[in-house]
Scaffold this motif. Structure first.
Motif, short mmCIF file in Angstrom:
data_model
loop_
_atom_site.label_atom_id
_atom_site.label_comp_id
_atom_site.label_asym_id
_atom_site.label_seq_id
_atom_site.Cartn_x
_atom_site.Cartn_y
_atom_site.Cartn_z
N GLY A 125 36.85 39.97 -32.34
CA GLY A 125 37.88 41.43 -32.92
C GLY A 125 37.86 42.21 -31.74
O GLY A 125 38.31 42.52 -30.72
N LEU A 126 39.61 41.93 -31.42
CA LEU A 126 40.56 42.31 -30.74
C LEU A 126 40.80 43.90 -31.69
O LEU A 126 42.01 44.28 -32.12
N TYR A 127 40.33 45.28 -30.41
CA TYR A 127 40.67 45.95 -31.07
C TYR A 127 41.83 46.51 -29.52
O TYR A 127 41.63 47.07 -28.45
N ARG A 128 42.90 47.41 -30.16
CA ARG A 128 44.43 47.49 -29.20
C ARG A 128 44.11 48.88 -28.64
O ARG A 128 44.71 49.28 -27.80
N SER A 129 43.54 49.44 -29.08
CA SER A 129 43.47 51.08 -28.77
C SER A 129 41.71 51.90 -29.68
O SER A 129 41.32 51.27 -30.15
N GLN A 130 41.97 53.12 -29.37
CA GLN A 130 41.26 53.96 -29.96
C GLN A 130 41.17 53.90 -31.31
O GLN A 130 40.29 53.82 -32.61
N ASP A 131 42.52 54.18 -31.79
CA ASP A 131 43.12 55.16 -32.88
C ASP A 131 42.76 53.13 -34.34
O ASP A 131 42.12 53.55 -35.36
N ALA A 132 42.89 51.84 -33.41
CA ALA A 132 42.71 50.80 -34.13
C ALA A 132 41.14 50.84 -34.62
O ALA A 132 40.37 50.97 -35.59
N LYS A 168 45.16 56.58 -18.19
CA LYS A 168 46.28 57.18 -18.00
C LYS A 168 46.72 55.09 -17.62
O LYS A 168 47.18 54.80 -18.64
N ARG A 169 46.53 55.10 -16.06
CA ARG A 169 46.59 53.55 -16.22
C ARG A 169 46.31 52.66 -17.17
O ARG A 169 47.21 51.17 -17.28
N ALA A 170 45.50 52.27 -17.22
CA ALA A 170 44.50 51.41 -18.42
C ALA A 170 45.18 50.86 -19.59
O ALA A 170 45.47 50.11 -20.31
N ILE A 171 45.45 52.55 -20.29
CA ILE A 171 46.69 53.54 -21.43
C ILE A 171 47.25 52.06 -21.27
O ILE A 171 48.06 51.40 -22.11
N ARG A 172 48.31 52.63 -20.07
CA ARG A 172 49.77 52.29 -20.28
C ARG A 172 49.58 50.52 -19.84
O ARG A 172 50.33 50.01 -20.46
N THR A 173 48.72 49.89 -19.21
CA THR A 173 49.02 48.63 -18.91
C THR A 173 48.29 47.50 -19.75
O THR A 173 47.89 46.43 -20.04
N ASP A 174 47.49 48.23 -20.90
CA ASP A 174 46.97 47.79 -22.26
C ASP A 174 45.32 47.39 -21.14
O ASP A 174 44.43 45.60 -21.47
N ALA A 175 45.02 47.71 -20.55
CA ALA A 175 43.71 47.78 -19.27
C ALA A 175 42.97 47.51 -20.35
O ALA A 175 42.52 48.68 -21.01
N THR A 176 41.43 47.11 -19.82
CA THR A 176 40.08 47.27 -20.99
C THR A 176 39.94 48.23 -20.97
O THR A 176 39.53 49.20 -19.85
N ILE A 177 39.69 48.91 -21.61
CA ILE A 177 38.58 50.18 -21.86
C ILE A 177 37.54 50.34 -22.63
O ILE A 177 37.29 49.71 -23.88
#
Lengths: 81, 314
Positions: free
Chosen positions: B260-267, B293-302
């Motif tokens: 399950g790939l979630y790309r954001s908190q919204d997803a 901020k950097r993790a969101i900008r670069t699609d890093a793991t959160i």
């Protein structure tokens, strides 16, 4: 593409990956010289360079790289007409 | 912290150093990075990391070099998935069947992977921060009955039980090795009499007797299933009135068994809403070395950590 032109474009890749607008690469620069240059950052540099230069690096080619100079040489070889 | 004396804290510091020393023997530069990352943790996460280190040393003290070797191999496997993800924008497996095929091609994967994941609960910033916050959220609610679905190594349910001496803690997993691991950690932390681990599928028909829990924990589970909405609907059957569901779910986090790939908190929160849950509170923890901020900008793991409540008006 000239080596210097590759270096300038690659510098943009490093600035983007490390989120640092004044980051400057040199031929001698290697992962151990940069605090944030861990294995995940390394992958992001490789993939961003693949996209920027429209090339694909093999695992064996990536493993042989000792520093940024080697990387520029590898890109230069890949894009040679 | 209840039940933990000053002596235990000294022991925990020693065990953290022991693990770092063992990692340093095999992977010196990585050990330096991990030690530095530990210093940057929140106070709550530092405590959790130390206690997890002690639990790991108590259970696996005689095979730490093997654990570290397996951790390094796990990192290499995850790096391969990271390379695939950065190139393609997707996880390699899009369903459980694909993931099983990928894993079947790596003999001995699960035992190495479980060992590897254990050390991430001590050293990876987002993992240990998520662990510490989720545990605190559950403990602060003071539930009488806690259920963890998919305990894996068993660290979280054992840690919760340790801090809730008057609560009953239950763990269900469909994997026998996860049940064994959970029982081993519960014993190592002195709570084996309070943690009941059962081989059980949450989607199976419930037994006739009423089972209801005040807190249900899904720690790094929903990214492993084909239909998380359906799974959450099964979970709903076991919620007592006013119960909360506590989740930790990774965003942009490739691994061989993540489907399950979630790309954001919204997803993630859209998925929760489809399953009939509202968000009570949520937090995000970026991977080691990244600002949020950097993790969101670069699609890093959160790591996303939240408490959800079922909407009763559905």
């Amino acid at each position: 593409m000239q080596r210097e032109a590759i270096r300038l474009k690659l510098n943009d890749v490093f600035r983007d990956v490390f989120d640092n607008d004044v980051f400057e690469i040199s031929d001698e620069l290697k992962a151990g010289d940069v605090d944030d240059w861990d294995s995940l950052s390394h992958i992001r540099i490789i993939v961003a360079a693949e996209k920027m230069f429209s090339v694909r690096f093999a695992q064996s080619e990536i493993e042989k790289l000792r520093n940024v100079g080697d990387f520029i040489d590898l890109i230069s070889e890949k894009i040679r007409p | 912290m209840q039940g933990w004396s000053i002596d235990m804290n000294i022991e925990a510091d020693r065990d953290l150093d022991r693990l770092l020393h063992e990692i340093g023997k095999l992977w010196p530069d990585h050990a330096v990075r991990l030690a530095s990352a530990h210093e940057a943790l929140s106070a709550n996460a530092k405590t959790a990391a130390r206690l997890n280190a002690t639990a790991i040393c108590n259970v696996h003290g005689d095979r730490l070099s093997e654990i570290v070797k397996n951790y390094k191999e796990t990192c290499e496997v995850i790096l391969g998935e990271e390379l695939y993800f950065r190139r393609t924008g997707t996880y390699r497996a899009s369903n459980v069947s694909d993931a099983n095929d990928i894993i079947a091609a790596m003999p001995g994967f699960w035992s190495r992977y479980f060992d590897g994941l254990l050390l991430t609960q001590v050293f990876w910033t987002n993992h240990v921060e998520a662990f510490a916050l989720l545990k605190s959220m559950v403990v602060d609610q003071r539930p009488k009955h806690v259920l963890e679905i998919g305990p894996g190594h068993g660290l979280i349910i054992s840690s919760i039980s340790k801090e809730l001496p008057n609560s009953e803690c239950t763990a269900w997993d469909i994997n026998r090795s996860a049940i064994d691991a959970t029982q081993a950690f519960a014993a190592a932390m002195g709570v084996d009499h309070k943690v009941r681990a059962h081989l059980r599928d949450v989607s199976a028909p419930p037994p006739n007797k009423v089972e209801a829990f005040d807190s249900i924990v899904l720690f790094e589970v929903l990214e492993h299933v084909d239909d998380p909405v359906e799974m959450l609907r099964h979970v709903s059957r076991f919620l007592s009135p006013h119960a909360l569901v506590y989740v930790s779910i990774p965003i942009n986090s490739p691994a061989p068994d993540h489907v399950g790939l979630y790309r954001s908190q919204d997803a993630i929160e859209t998925m929760a809403s489809k399953a009939g849950f509202s968000i009570v509170e949520s937090s995000l923890f970026p991977q080691t070395g990244y600002s949020l901020k950097r993790a969101i900008r670069t699609d890093a793991t959160i790591s996303y950590v939240a408490a959800w409540r079922e909407c009763k008006d559905r």
